[in-house]
Structure formats: structure tokens, C-alpha cells
Write an enzyme that holds these catalytic residues in place. Structure first.
Site, short mmCIF file in Angstrom:
data_model
loop_
_atom_site.label_atom_id
_atom_site.label_comp_id
_atom_site.label_asym_id
_atom_site.label_seq_id
_atom_site.Cartn_x
_atom_site.Cartn_y
_atom_site.Cartn_z
N ASP A 67 -7.83 -23.40 45.90
CA ASP A 67 -6.75 -22.43 45.63
C ASP A 67 -7.27 -21.00 45.62
O ASP A 67 -8.48 -20.75 45.66
CB ASP A 67 -6.04 -22.76 44.30
CG ASP A 67 -7.02 -23.08 43.15
OD1 ASP A 67 -8.22 -22.75 43.27
OD2 ASP A 67 -6.59 -23.65 42.15
N ASN A 136 -3.09 -27.57 30.39
CA ASN A 136 -1.74 -28.12 30.53
C ASN A 136 -1.70 -29.31 31.49
O ASN A 136 -0.63 -29.78 31.88
CB ASN A 136 -0.77 -27.02 31.02
CG ASN A 136 -1.14 -26.50 32.40
OD1 ASN A 136 -2.08 -26.97 33.03
ND2 ASN A 136 -0.40 -25.52 32.88
N HIS A 138 -2.87 -29.33 34.64
CA HIS A 138 -2.76 -29.01 36.07
C HIS A 138 -4.05 -29.37 36.81
O HIS A 138 -5.13 -29.44 36.20
CB HIS A 138 -2.36 -27.55 36.32
CG HIS A 138 -3.42 -26.52 36.08
ND1 HIS A 138 -3.12 -25.20 35.83
CD2 HIS A 138 -4.77 -26.59 36.06
CE1 HIS A 138 -4.24 -24.53 35.67
NE2 HIS A 138 -5.25 -25.34 35.80
N GLU A 143 0.98 -26.84 38.84
CA GLU A 143 1.37 -26.74 37.44
C GLU A 143 2.30 -27.89 37.04
O GLU A 143 2.82 -28.59 37.92
CB GLU A 143 2.08 -25.39 37.22
CG GLU A 143 1.21 -24.18 37.53
CD GLU A 143 0.14 -23.91 36.47
OE1 GLU A 143 -0.28 -24.85 35.78
OE2 GLU A 143 -0.29 -22.75 36.36
P1 PGA Z 1 -11.59 -23.83 33.69
O1 PGA Z 1 -10.23 -24.06 34.50
O2 PGA Z 1 -12.62 -24.60 34.44
O3 PGA Z 1 -11.84 -22.37 33.71
O4 PGA Z 1 -11.35 -24.39 32.33
C1 PGA Z 1 -9.94 -25.33 34.99
C2 PGA Z 1 -8.59 -25.34 35.66
O5 PGA Z 1 -7.70 -24.57 35.27
O6 PGA Z 1 -8.40 -26.14 36.59
#
Ligand code: PGA
Length: 255
Positions: A67, A136, A138, A143
Site C-alpha cells: 500500500d 482494528n 486491518h 479497513e
Molecule cells: P504497525 O502497523 O506495524 O505500525 O503497528 C501495522 C498495520 O497497520 O498494518
């Protein structure tokens, strides 16, 4: 799906790097799906060490990132282009021509998304996709509520995601509102998945992902349907799991 619980972030990172390295050793032209965020940093550090000290050869490997924020230029310090070059690509012998990262500055975004999907297919499909997970639930920027069959497209970021990521920006206002992301269907087409999570902040999402029902409200739960998925977590991220899980995977490369 296999769940592996490691004692520490370092051990989690070593195992995921070793699994990725083994895919490249067996198939030098491996097609790797890569992730950004704080979670995979330890994995990339270990891959750099394997390259510099043990000669792990990335010269033929092909990469696709999950992404990118819409609107950030490639040299923006919070863009995922910048992140990937700083934390991995600059330090290994990857061929820049083999690196693919969604272009958040593309003029024709739907056209770019179609092209990105086509490139993945053209190179033979993802051999392995590395994933983090949001608080959350995702995966990539899919999302809660994302279609479980979705393909690469633009998503509006959840308030929770923007708040979680605000730590990397000067203020919440600066966090982009949209991102281009591989879809859940795109991710599920990969031949092997590794999902990493560390820290107590991920414990709830990991419990739902490993032991809850499959639901678009927790996109990571789709991983339960993947025939070759390994979820590697540290002890704090495992703290809300109800069952006991091993500290080692059954086999390193599932392909
Ligand atoms: P993070 O993010 O590794 O910074 O915790 C993970 C994500 O949002 O997929």
C-alpha cells in the site's frame, strides 16, 4: 493456518526473516509481497544482515508493496516509497526495476490499480506476502468492512488508523485520508502468507484473527481461509489467545 508464539519481538523478526530467506534461496526469482509500519522493521533488519553477512542474494527477487498513502510524493519521509528504500532496498542488492510500490501520486489511480494487479499476475503471482495487522484488524489498508474479495483500489482510512499513524506525522491533520492498497482478494491469492504482530496493543486483534469468526469487520480473520498462512506473534500480542500455540512452525517453507 498456523499460529506461532515467540518470546520476543527479536525472535519473531528472526523467524519471519528466515522464512522469507528460505523462499529466496529456493527460488531466486521469488515474488515477495512486502509491508510497511513498525512491525516488519526487525524482519528487514535481519534480512539486511542475512544479505551483508551471509550473502543472501536479492538480485533476481521481485517485490510488490501492499500500500501507499494517496498524495505523498516518493521522497516524503512518511511515504512508503521512502520507508522501503531507507529500511530495506538501499541495503540489499535488489534491482530497482524489480521493485513495485503503489504510486500515491498517480494521475489515473483506478488505471494504476488495474496495472498493479496485472503486474503481479505477469510476474507469476506472489510467492509470499508479509503482513502486519492494525489494532482494528486491518491488513494492508483494508479497513473494517472491506470486501473480503477486494482488489487493489483506494480506501478511506479509518479514524483509528489515522490516530495510530499520527505518531509518524507532526499532527493528526497531516495524516493522509486516503490510501491505495492491495485488496483482500489480492493478498489471499499469494501462495504463502506471514502475518506478524507484536505488543499488547495487537492482542485483541490477534485473538479475533486466530480464534474469532471470519468477518469483514475484522479483515485479518480472512487469513483463516488461507491454506499456507503463518501468524507469528510475540508474547504480549498472544496474551488474549485462549489456546496454547507452539514456538516453532511445523515447516519453514510451506510451498
Ligand atoms: P504497525 O502497523 O506495524 O505500525 O503497528 C501495522 C498495520 O497497520 O498494518
Amino acid at each position: 493456518m498456523e499460529v506461532v508464539v515467540k518470546d520476543s519481538y527479536e525472535e519473531m523478526s528472526k523467524l519471519s526473516a528466515e522464512m522469507i530467506a528460505e523462499v529466496i534461496r529456493r527460488k531466486p526469482r521469488a515474488v515477495l509481497g512486502l509491508a510497511t509500519g513498525s512491525t516488519p522493521l526487525g524482519t528487514y533488519k535481519e534480512l539486511v544482515r542475512l544479505h551483508q553477512q551471509e550473502g543472501l542474494d536479492f538480485s533476481r527477487a521481485i517485490t510488490f508493496n501492499l500500500d501507499e498513502y494517496v498524495g505523498l510524493t516518493h521522497d516524503h519521509p512518511q511515504s512508503y516509497h521512502f520507508f522501503m528504500w531507507e529500511n530495506l532496498f538501499k541495503q540489499i542488492n535488489i534491482n530497482a526495476k524489480n521493485v513495485h510500490i503503489p504510486d500515491g501520486t498517480a494521475k489515473d489511480i483506478p488505471g494504476f490499480c488495474r496495472w498493479y494487479e496485472e503486474q503481479i499476475v505477469k510476474t507469476g503471482g506472489l510467492d509470499l506476502q508479509l503482513l502486519g495487522i492494525g489494532g482494528n484488524g486491518h491488513i494492508a489498508f483494508n479497513e473494517p468492512g472491506s470486501s473480503l474479495g477486494s482488489r487493489t483500489r483506494v480506501k478511506t482510512l479509518d479514524d483509528k488508523t489515522r490516530q495510530d499513524n499520527a505518531r509518524f506525522f507532526r499532527s493528526l491533520n497531516e495524516v493522509p485520508k486516503y490510501a491505495m492498497t492491495m485488496g483482500i482478494g489480492t493478498i489471499m491469492d499469494a501462495r504463502q502468507l506471514i502475518l506478524l504482530a507484536n505488543g499488547a496493543g495487537k492482542a485483541e486483534a490477534i485473538a479475533k484473527t486466530c480464534e474469532g469468526p471470519i468477518t469483514a469487520i475484522v479483515p485479518a480473520t480472512i487469513v483463516q481461509l488461507h491454506p499456507k498462512a503463518t501468524i507469528i506473534v510475540d508474547k504480549p500480542a498472544a496474551s488474549k489467545l485462549s489456546r496454547e500455540y507452539p514456538a516453532e512452525p511445523r515447516i519453514l517453507v510451506l510451498a
